[in-house]
Each structure stands twice: as structure tokens, then as C-alpha cells.
Scaffold this active site. Structure first.
Site, mmCIF file in Angstrom:
data_model
loop_
_atom_site.group_PDB
_atom_site.id
_atom_site.type_symbol
_atom_site.label_atom_id
_atom_site.label_comp_id
_atom_site.label_asym_id
_atom_site.label_seq_id
_atom_site.Cartn_x
_atom_site.Cartn_y
_atom_site.Cartn_z
ATOM 1 N N LYS A 198 0.850 -1.205 0.000
ATOM 2 C CA LYS A 198 0.000 0.000 0.000
ATOM 3 C C LYS A 198 0.878 1.245 0.000
ATOM 4 O O LYS A 198 1.479 1.585 1.003
ATOM 5 C CB LYS A 198 -0.942 0.051 1.200
ATOM 6 C CG LYS A 198 -2.060 1.066 0.924
ATOM 7 C CD LYS A 198 -2.635 1.738 2.129
ATOM 8 C CE LYS A 198 -1.826 2.855 2.710
ATOM 9 N NZ LYS A 198 -1.715 4.073 1.885
ATOM 10 N N GLY A 251 7.144 4.832 8.256
ATOM 11 C CA GLY A 251 6.330 6.026 8.420
ATOM 12 C C GLY A 251 6.463 6.582 9.821
ATOM 13 O O GLY A 251 7.497 6.392 10.482
ATOM 14 N N SER A 252 5.415 7.227 10.294
ATOM 15 C CA SER A 252 5.489 7.904 11.590
ATOM 16 C C SER A 252 5.453 6.907 12.745
ATOM 17 O O SER A 252 4.896 5.812 12.621
ATOM 18 C CB SER A 252 4.323 8.876 11.723
ATOM 19 O OG SER A 252 3.104 8.163 11.765
ATOM 20 N N THR A 253 6.008 7.304 13.847
ATOM 21 C CA THR A 253 6.012 6.449 15.038
ATOM 22 C C THR A 253 4.581 6.215 15.527
ATOM 23 O O THR A 253 4.227 5.115 15.939
ATOM 24 C CB THR A 253 6.897 7.081 16.130
ATOM 25 O OG1 THR A 253 8.253 7.053 15.656
ATOM 26 C CG2 THR A 253 6.816 6.322 17.443
ATOM 27 N N GLY A 256 3.082 3.645 13.371
ATOM 28 C CA GLY A 256 3.810 2.401 13.666
ATOM 29 C C GLY A 256 3.229 1.681 14.880
ATOM 30 O O GLY A 256 3.105 0.451 14.898
ATOM 31 N N GLU A 273 10.054 0.844 10.495
ATOM 32 C CA GLU A 273 11.121 1.831 10.265
ATOM 33 C C GLU A 273 10.444 3.187 10.453
ATOM 34 O O GLU A 273 9.653 3.602 9.619
ATOM 35 C CB GLU A 273 11.668 1.632 8.853
ATOM 36 C CG GLU A 273 13.076 2.146 8.693
ATOM 37 C CD GLU A 273 13.096 3.604 8.347
ATOM 38 O OE1 GLU A 273 13.243 4.425 9.289
ATOM 39 O OE2 GLU A 273 12.951 3.951 7.176
ATOM 40 N N CYS A 307 13.565 10.382 7.191
ATOM 41 C CA CYS A 307 13.539 9.803 8.543
ATOM 42 C C CYS A 307 14.879 10.046 9.234
ATOM 43 O O CYS A 307 14.930 10.239 10.437
ATOM 44 C CB CYS A 307 13.215 8.324 8.478
ATOM 45 S SG CYS A 307 14.265 7.400 7.355
ATOM 46 N N GLU A 405 9.448 15.185 15.596
ATOM 47 C CA GLU A 405 9.898 15.110 14.208
ATOM 48 C C GLU A 405 9.114 16.130 13.383
ATOM 49 O O GLU A 405 7.899 16.041 13.272
ATOM 50 C CB GLU A 405 9.664 13.693 13.664
ATOM 51 C CG GLU A 405 10.225 13.501 12.280
ATOM 52 C CD GLU A 405 10.040 12.084 11.744
ATOM 53 O OE1 GLU A 405 8.906 11.579 11.791
ATOM 54 O OE2 GLU A 405 11.030 11.485 11.286
HETATM 55 P P1 NAI Z 1 1.926 8.090 8.351
HETATM 56 O O1 NAI Z 1 2.908 7.312 9.129
HETATM 57 O O2 NAI Z 1 0.561 8.195 8.936
HETATM 58 O O3 NAI Z 1 1.787 7.475 6.877
HETATM 59 C C1 NAI Z 1 2.685 6.527 6.330
HETATM 60 C C2 NAI Z 1 1.910 5.417 5.647
HETATM 61 O O4 NAI Z 1 1.051 4.775 6.605
HETATM 62 C C3 NAI Z 1 0.977 5.872 4.518
HETATM 63 O O5 NAI Z 1 0.958 4.901 3.499
HETATM 64 C C4 NAI Z 1 -0.370 5.923 5.205
HETATM 65 O O6 NAI Z 1 -1.454 5.774 4.302
HETATM 66 C C5 NAI Z 1 -0.278 4.738 6.140
HETATM 67 N N1 NAI Z 1 -1.196 4.785 7.292
HETATM 68 C C6 NAI Z 1 -1.641 5.887 7.959
HETATM 69 N N2 NAI Z 1 -2.465 5.532 8.964
HETATM 70 C C7 NAI Z 1 -2.519 4.183 8.960
HETATM 71 C C8 NAI Z 1 -3.197 3.208 9.761
HETATM 72 N N3 NAI Z 1 -3.972 3.573 10.773
HETATM 73 N N4 NAI Z 1 -3.000 1.911 9.477
HETATM 74 C C9 NAI Z 1 -2.207 1.522 8.478
HETATM 75 N N5 NAI Z 1 -1.565 2.382 7.677
HETATM 76 C C10 NAI Z 1 -1.717 3.697 7.897
HETATM 77 O O7 NAI Z 1 2.543 9.521 8.101
HETATM 78 P P2 NAI Z 1 1.900 10.871 7.516
HETATM 79 O O8 NAI Z 1 0.574 11.125 8.167
HETATM 80 O O9 NAI Z 1 1.922 10.821 6.048
HETATM 81 O O10 NAI Z 1 2.957 11.962 8.013
HETATM 82 C C11 NAI Z 1 2.905 12.487 9.329
HETATM 83 C C12 NAI Z 1 4.266 12.548 9.952
HETATM 84 O O11 NAI Z 1 4.828 11.257 10.025
HETATM 85 C C13 NAI Z 1 5.320 13.365 9.214
HETATM 86 O O12 NAI Z 1 5.240 14.698 9.523
HETATM 87 C C14 NAI Z 1 6.597 12.756 9.705
HETATM 88 O O13 NAI Z 1 6.963 13.316 10.933
HETATM 89 C C15 NAI Z 1 6.219 11.308 9.927
HETATM 90 N N6 NAI Z 1 6.688 10.479 8.811
HETATM 91 C C16 NAI Z 1 7.857 9.843 8.964
HETATM 92 C C17 NAI Z 1 8.380 9.108 7.937
HETATM 93 C C18 NAI Z 1 9.683 8.431 8.111
HETATM 94 O O14 NAI Z 1 10.205 7.871 7.168
HETATM 95 N N7 NAI Z 1 10.239 8.451 9.291
HETATM 96 C C19 NAI Z 1 7.698 8.987 6.642
HETATM 97 C C20 NAI Z 1 6.438 9.669 6.597
HETATM 98 C C21 NAI Z 1 5.968 10.390 7.641
#
Ligand code: NAI
Ligand code: MG
Length: 501
Positions: A198, A251-253, A256, A273, A307, A405
Site C-alpha cells: 500500500k 512512516g510515523s512512530t 507504527g 522503520e 527519517c 519530528e
Molecule cells: P503516516 O505514518 O501516517 O503514513 C505513512 C503510511 O502509513 C501511509 O501509506 C499511510 O497511508 C499509512 N497509514 C496511515 N495511517 C494508517 C493506519 N492507521 N494503518 C495503516 N496504515 C496507515 O505519516 P503521515 O501522516 O503521512 O505523516 C505524518 C508525519 O509522520 C510526518 O510529519 C513525519 O513526521 C512522519 N513520517 C515519517 C516518515 C519516516 O520515514 N520516518 C515517513 C512519513 C511520515
């Protein structure tokens, strides 16, 4: 019905005719069981170019029913074959074929990648190189995943098999979608697993194009399924699915933790991660010019959306002012702009939501009394989600901008006294993804590297990746290690076989 996107305007400046062709052939469908299909609900969502806020394409919005179908296909492809039953040599050949197709479609992939999340075209190019190298690196693994024989009683012959886990749900973010997708897929495929991927709703176009290349490479139907959709719907359906054996997430903690909770009902394997607030520590005796180059790249690269961004820059008191002056100059040199505009070095952040989020953090920094050395607001462009490269000084480690972050081009500079102080402040965070150390004192460099609680430590460099080195976080930055031999453990399970002779 949404109006057809004005692709020429949205993708302005793209050079490859195939980029426009791909975008115009929308709406982009889901890849399920080797076929491109619309969402069962018939719904689509808009994929936006963050540099001009125009719609690049409509994308089928996967929901629970689509995830169900995709998992079914991945299960059948795993149990009935052929993927998990292929000769390892043949898996290698498929992965090399994908690597080759990525290289041959370089221009289009780089452009789509840049259009997806706003990165300057050079960034898109870099991700194509990384994607090619990921498939090439993991193509080497299938023939090297060994079991063991173990010493045993004279009438026993005991050995282990290392087998794939099964159906892997993979959920990725938007900050480098081509690399994230290639990374996740190469891991799963080299080890004989099947996948439902996804991508992030903000940037999934290049991932769908990669899906087309996987099909062109002849990856059998059902082995890789790609279902774009929203996190709380499609993402949650995948991470909760009872027939998914493993979930790999970047993605975000916060998300996660949701994924980990969702794994409990069926005890899925989970690898995470996650985010970071990585300390980049500059001692007074370091090569200051080198440190400046890497510190600037570490926080402004990819508009700070990494990240492993070095977002807390600790500078030893003696060189603090000189360093800040240098960093401000580096920020000044950036040219904000759209992907294909000549001279662009920094793109926008990915979405309106992220734009507001990052600007919110900047305001919090000001309110908490940090000094804005440069930047501190949105870009001058009338459209697009631009943020000025920003340097905060006078930051304390207990301020919001030093704890959370930000995921934008916002550096927090903090002074430190000595080695102990640097280690103490560096470790004073809930995260533990990465760290950087600059010093000419070789013993100090290694001592500090041991003391920092982080999964990756760079000495006299920063953000260097090597797929032969493990990648992952300490503390709330994640679980498990990607890349290298360590990742093979994460995508396989061990079976002990006892034979009575
Ligand atoms: P997110 O962690 O919510 O999204 C990443 C992925 O997870 C996307 O594919 C999203 O559709 C999916 N996702 C979201 N909610 C989910 C759930 N309940 N169950 C399963 N999958 C889900 O991050 P978002 O909202 O795009 O960004 C917010 C913050 O997260 C950013 O400002 C940043 O601080 C952090 N982030 C960190 C990343 C990293 O590589 N460390 C990458 C992206 C975001
Ligand atoms: Mg987008």
C-alpha cells in the site's frame, strides 16, 4: 464524476513524453492478481503535484474489499506457487530483470517520482539509481539464504531450513516512494514471499509505474499486488488482515504503534522503520567545512522530509557562532522551485497538511523563544507547499522543535560544552534512528559512536547509505533492520528438522 486532470499544466516541464502518456492514461488502477482493476467502490482520489497544487492523475481508491482480493491473490501465489517454489536462481533472474527495466525507464521514473512528492528532478534521479541498486543487491540473495546442520546425537541428523514467511503487507510513506517501494519489494521477493503493497496516498504514481515494470519483467500474477488508498482505510485493512503473515511499515512512530497493535490478533511478524530526531554533533576540532556541507544536506535535503534527517545540530560552544553563520549561508543558497525549473535545489513539502504542520512547528519554535537565524515562514510562491529553509538557534532540548519530528527544512541548533554534554543531549530523545559525529580525534569519534543510542552512526559524513549495511532504529525509531544479511532474518523463518538415522 471528477473532471479529467489538466496533465500538461500539472506536470509542466516534464521532458519525457512517456511521463505525460502515463499520467494521461488515468485513472490509475489497482494491481491485483496481475490485472489493473478499478476499486470495487468505484471511488478515485486526486494525486496532487505539491509544487503547483494541480491534479496529476486520478487514482483508484482501494478499500477493505480490494485489500481482501489482493491478499487472496497473494495467498494463492504463495501457496500454489510459483514464487515460493521457484529455484533461487530464477528469483535472481527476475530481480535483475526488474533492476534492468528500472534503468531503462530512468527518465520517466525520475520525473514521476519528482512530480509525486515535489522533489527537484535531481532527487528523482537519485531515487532511480537507488531503486536499481536495491533490486540488484537483493537479486544476489536468493542463492545465499542458507540453513544449518547442527552437531547432534550419533543417531540423529538435525538441520534447519530458512523459509519465507508468506504474505507480506507492506505500507510505505511518500518522502521517497520509488525507493521505499523498491526496498520493500526487493526484500520480500528475494526471500520468496508474496506481497500486498500500500503506497502513500500523497505519492503513489511512481509506485504504480513500478508495478507495470514488475509485470513487464514477468513477475507471476498475484506475487505483487499494489493497492493505493488511505491509511485509516486501506492501510488499516491490510495491517489488520487475518491472512497477512507479516507487516513491514515505514512512516510515523504514531502509525507504527497502530500497526503493532493491529498485529496482535493473529500475531503477525512486524518490522517498523519509524521517525527520528537525529543528533548531528559537531566538535570544535572538526573539518568545519565538511561538517557544514553535510549538516546542511542532512536537514535541507529532500526538504527535510527524511527519517534520518539530522534535525538537531549540536555545535561545540567554541565554534557555534561561526558554524551558525555558515549554515545560514547554506540556507541562503537554496533556490525554492518546481521540479523541473532550472536551478531548483529545494522543492515544496508534500501536501497541504504537511505544509501546515511544518509551519505550525516553526511558530511553536518562535513562541518558545528560539531565535530565527534565517527563514521561518512559507515560501514566496503564490501556489505550492513551499517552506523557507529555516535555522533556529538558542534552541533547548526541551522545546517542541527539539523533541518532535518536524519533517521539513527546519534545523534546530543547540550548543554543547564537551563530550559528555554532547552525548547526554544527543541521547535525550525518545527517538534513536541515526546520529552524526564530526571530530578529528579518532578515539573520541569511536567512543561517542558507542555511547549514542542510534541505529546508524556516521563519523565525518552523514546520510551515507549502503544496502550492504543494516538500517533501522533504536528506541521509538523502529524494530528490525532493513538491508544487509539482517534483513533476510526479518523476511524468513527458521524450521528445525530432526531426522532419526
Ligand atoms: P503516516 O505514518 O501516517 O503514513 C505513512 C503510511 O502509513 C501511509 O501509506 C499511510 O497511508 C499509512 N497509514 C496511515 N495511517 C494508517 C493506519 N492507521 N494503518 C495503516 N496504515 C496507515 O505519516 P503521515 O501522516 O503521512 O505523516 C505524518 C508525519 O509522520 C510526518 O510529519 C513525519 O513526521 C512522519 N513520517 C515519517 C516518515 C519516516 O520515514 N520516518 C515517513 C512519513 C511520515
Ligand atoms: Mg502527490
Amino acid at each position: 464524476m471528477a473532471a479529467a486532470p489538466k496533465v500538461e499544466i500539472a506536470a509542466q516541464g516534464a521532458k519525457s513524453p512517456r511521463t505525460l502518456e502515463f499520467l494521461k492514461s488515468g485513472p490509475k488502477n489497482l494491481l491485483i492478481n496481475g490485472k489493473w482493476v478499478p476499486a470495487k467502490s468505484g471511488k478515485t482520489f486526486e494525486s496532487i503535484n505539491p509544487a503547483n497544487e494541480e491534479v496529476l492523475a486520478l487514482v483508484a481508491e482501494g478499500g477493505k474489499e480490494d485489500i481482501d482480493e489482493a491478499v487472496k491473490a497473494a495467498r494463492a501465489a504463495f501457496e500454489e506457487g510459483p514464487w515460493s517454489k521457484l529455484r533461487p536462481h530464477d528469483r535472481t533472474k527476475y530481480l535483475l530483470k526488474v533492476a534492468d527495466l528500472i534503468e531503462r525507464n530512468r527518465e520517466e521514473l525520475a520525473e514521476l517520482s519528482s512530480l509525486d512528492n515535489g522533489a527537484p528532478i535531481m532527487g528523482g534521479q537519485g531515487l532511480v539509481t537507488a531503486a536499481n541498486e536495491l533490486f540488484t543487491y537483493f537479486a544476489g540473495w536468493p542463492t545465499k539464504i542458507y540453513g544449518e546442520t547442527s552437531p547432534s546425537a550419533p543417531d540423529m541428523f538435525n538441520y534447519t531450513l530458512r523459509e519465507p514467511i508468506g504474505v507480506c503487507g507492506q505500507i510505505i510513506p511518500w518522502n521517497g516512494p520509488l525507493m521505499s517501494a523498491s526496498n520493500k519489494l526487493a526484500h520480500a521477493l528475494s526471500t520468496g514471499n508474496t506481497v500486498v503493497l500500500k503506497p502513500a496516498e500523497q505519492a503513489c504514481l511512481v509506485v504504480l509505474r513500478l508495478g507495470e515494470l514488475l509485470m513487464e519483467a514477468g513477475i507471476p500474477e498475484g506475487v505483487v499486488n499494489i493497492v493505493p488508498g488511505f491509511g485509516p482505510v486501506a492501510g488499516a485493512a491490510l495491517s489488520n488482515h487475518p491472512d497477512v503473515d507479516k507487516v513491514a511499515f515505514t512512516g510515523s512512530t504514531t502509525t507504527g504503534k497502530e500497526i503493532l497493535k493491529a498485529s496482535v490478533a493473529t500475531l503477525k511478524h512486524v518490522s517498523l522503520e519509524l521517525g527520528g530526531k537525529s543528533p548531528h554533533i559537531i566538535f570544535a576540532d572538526s573539518d568545519l567545512e565538511g561538517a557544514l556541507n553535510y549538516a546542511a544536506m542532512g536537514i535541507f535535503g529532500n526538504t527535510g522530509q527524511a527519517c534520518i534527517a539530522g534535525s538537531r545540530i549540536f555545535v561545540q560552544e567554541k565554534v557555534h557562532d561561526q558554524f551558525v553563520e555558515g549554515l545560514v549561508n547554506k540556507a541562503k543558497q537554496h533556490k525554492l522551485g518546481a521540479q523541473f525549473e532550472a536551478g531548483t535545489t529545494m522543492g515544496p513539502v508534500v501536501s497541504k497538511v504537511q505544509h501546515q504542520r511544518v509551519l505550525g512547528y516553526i511558530n511553536a519554535g518562535k513562541q518558545e523563544g528560539a531565535h530565527t537565524a534565517i527563514g521561518g515562514g512559507p515560501g514566496p510562491q503564490p501556489r505550492g507547499f513551499f517552506v523557507q529553509p529555516t535555522v533556529f538557534t538558542g534552541v533547548r532540548n526541551d522545546m517542541k522543535i527539539a523533541r518532535e519530528e518536524i519533517f521539513g527544512p527546519v534545523a534546530a541548533v543547540l550548543p554543547f560544552k564537551d563530550e559528555n554534554d554532547a552525548v547526554f543531549q544527543g541521547n535525550d530523545t525518545t527517538y534513536g534512528l541515526a546520529a552524526g559525529i564530526w571530530t578529528r580525534d579518532i578515539s573520541r569519534a569511536h567512543k561517542v559512536a558507542r555511547k549514542l543510542k542510534a541505529g546508524m552512526v556516521w563519523i565525518n559524513c552523514y546520510m551515507v547509505l549502503d544496502f550492504a549495511m543494516p538500517f533501522g532504529g533504536y528506541k521509538q525509531s523502529g524494530q528490525g533492520r532493513e538491508f544487509s544479511n539482517h534483513s533476510i532474518d526479518m523476511y524468513t523463518q527458521v524450521k528445525s528438522v530432526f531426522v532419526k538415522l
